[in-house]
Enzyme design. Structure first.
Site, short mmCIF file in Angstrom:
data_model
loop_
_atom_site.label_atom_id
_atom_site.label_comp_id
_atom_site.label_asym_id
_atom_site.label_seq_id
_atom_site.Cartn_x
_atom_site.Cartn_y
_atom_site.Cartn_z
N LYS A 101 0.72 -1.19 -0.22
CA LYS A 101 0.10 -0.29 -0.12
C LYS A 101 0.84 1.21 0.14
CE LYS A 101 -4.38 0.64 0.76
NZ LYS A 101 -5.45 0.14 0.18
N GLY A 213 -20.25 7.35 2.19
CA GLY A 213 -19.61 7.29 1.44
C GLY A 213 -19.94 7.48 0.10
N ASN A 216 -16.67 6.35 -5.87
CA ASN A 216 -16.91 5.17 -6.57
C ASN A 216 -17.27 4.01 -6.10
OD1 ASN A 216 -15.96 4.00 -9.62
ND2 ASN A 216 -14.04 3.15 -8.26
N TYR A 219 -21.25 4.31 -4.85
CA TYR A 219 -21.64 4.60 -5.62
C TYR A 219 -22.18 3.78 -6.37
CZ TYR A 219 -23.70 5.63 -10.48
OH TYR A 219 -24.85 5.31 -11.89
N1 GLU Z 1 -7.74 0.20 -2.88
C1 GLU Z 1 -7.99 -0.88 -3.28
C2 GLU Z 1 -8.43 -1.75 -1.87
O1 GLU Z 1 -8.11 -1.56 -1.37
C3 GLU Z 1 -7.38 -1.59 -4.34
C4 GLU Z 1 -6.06 -2.22 -4.43
C5 GLU Z 1 -5.70 -2.73 -6.30
O2 GLU Z 1 -6.59 -3.53 -6.87
O3 GLU Z 1 -4.64 -3.51 -6.07
O4 GLU Z 1 -8.48 -3.44 -2.21
#
Ligand code: GLU
Length: 414
Positions: A101, A213, A216, A219
């Site tokens: 992350k 929320g 994206n 929704y």
């Molecule tokens: N940010 C999204 C999550 O927390 C997607 C992560 C990704 O597609 O690598 O799962």
């Protein structure tokens, strides 16, 4: 409690039950690597320093995988927790991917488009040495989108000296993106919703839902839930929300919000929006509504000891990452609430990303139906496995999902 401490404790309590070896616990309780760096960007006429992070938690199952968020709330502790959760999420979904992350401490809404582009490119220059299509594959997250992924991919390709479209996922369709990736997280959440409804015998048209929320994820969750006959009676954003007893038409609410610049007053039912059809609610009120299913779909730690005992919904589907604090969870458990954990409910996004990655690696194009079918198959399978283990071992859904995911990663390490 610090958010990373919470992530660690969640892991350690399951690790103990699974009897994992000391070296595996040591490896998994911290990320493999955390990079922290400065990103200088010209903002207006002055140079500003922003702080960025990339945390690579574990790659036993495959390359590190996870989004990048742009928010003033980003911290080292936050990205570390989120990267650990990505490891569990990918393992639970049975993907050949690990967990990572990233984030930048910034309020992106205060930047111009050019400054945002400079920040995105600057971020990639810093993480370039540690990412790659077989090393670490970033994606969008809170306040980042396909445009940002396009700038980031372009910057990566420049530095790399050739084109590799399998490094970032969540790209625009025109730039080797995936049909259905935008809808993937919300769609996956509704697969969970349907499984939950089947399991507990909830009839869609009598089942009321409130979603915190309306970005994206929120929704698309609302859209697919309403399409399947569920009654989405409330949605909210940072500055407030709406309650519509008959159930909203999410598409019209979005259109109305875009025209007006705010969600207030967008009481849209069927094919009309009418001021008499609903009422305004605060974000705080949304959590305490008398509804069946509560869906936090924004950020972490929104259900805490301050509001958990006021929640009337019986079911909670976590579409945000980590929306329930440790203390909040304890209160909800005591009250017999049923929570579907984030690592399952919002895994549609990373499953979509997996298809996008494969598509780029194998140089082919997947159809939206194939993507949705793939997400549905994976999430249904994981949901059933989680329910089965939770029944057999009398575990909460979260503990069951964690046991499945953590044992898988531990086995891969061994
Ligand atoms: N940010 C999204 C999550 O927390 C997607 C992560 C990704 O597609 O690598 O799962």
């Amino acid at each position: 409690m610090d958010i990373f401490q919470k992530a660690q404790e969640q892991f350690l309590s399951v690790a103990k039950k699974l009897d994992l070896s000391a070296s595996i616990i040591d490896e998994l309780k911290e990320p493999h690597r955390v990079l922290k760096f400065q990103i200088p960007v010209k903002v207006g006429s002055t140079k500003k320093i922003f702080y960025g992070f990339r945390s690579q938690h574990n790659n036993a199952l495959g390359p590190y995988k996870g989004g990048i968020r742009f928010s003033p709330l980003v911290s080292e502790s936050e990205v570390k927790s989120l990267s650990m959760w990505m490891t569990w999420k990918c393992a639970l979904a049975d993907l050949p991917l690990g967990g990572g992350k990233g984030g930048v401490i910034v309020d992106p809404f205060k930047l111009t488009r050019e400054e945002l582009e400079a920040l995105s490119r600057g971020y990639v220059r810093e993480i370039f040495p540690i990412i790659g299509s077989n090393k670490d594959i970033p994606a969008p997250d809170v306040n980042t989108n396909s445009q940002i992924m396009a700038w980031m991919s372009d910057e990566y390709n420049k530095l790399y000296g050739k084109e590799d479209w399998a490094v970032f996922t969540g790209k625009p369709i025109e730039l080797n993106g995936l049909e259905g990736r935008k809808e993937a997280t919300g769609f996956g959440g509704v697969v969970v919703l349907e499984e939950l409804a089947k399991f507990y015998g909830l009839e869609p048209k009598k089942t009321t839902i409130a979603i915190q929320g309306f970005g994206n994820v929120g929704y698309h969750f609302a859209l697919f839930a309403a399409e399947r006959g569920f009654k989405v009676v409330a949605v909210s954003e940072k500055d407030g929300g709406i309650y519509v007893e008959e159930g909203i038409n999410p598409e019209l609410v979005l259109k109305c919000k875009e025209e007006k610049g705010e969600i207030a007053g967008c009481y849209c039912v069927g094919s009309v929006c009418d001021a008499r059809l609903g009422r305004e609610i605060t974000n705080k009120e949304l959590f305490t509504l008398d509804i069946d299913i509560l869906v936090p779909a924004a950020i972490e730690n929104v259900i805490t000891e301050q509001n958990a005992d006021k929640i009337k919904a019986k079911y909670i589907i976590e579409m945000a990452n980590g929306p329930i604090s440790e203390e909040g969870e304890r209160i909800l458990c005591q009250k017999g609430k049923i929570c579907v954990p984030d690592i399952l409910s919002n895994s549609g996004g990373v499953i979509g990303s997996y298809f996008e990655w494969i598509q780029a690696k194998e140089n082919r194009k997947l159809k939206k139906e194939e993507v949705f079918e793939g997400i549905k198959e994976k999430i249904t399978k994981s949901f059933r496995k989680m329910v089965e283990l939770s029944k057999n071992k009398k575990l909460s859904f979260r503990d069951a999902a964690y046991e499945i995911a953590i044992s898988k990663v531990a086995q891969a390490i061994e």
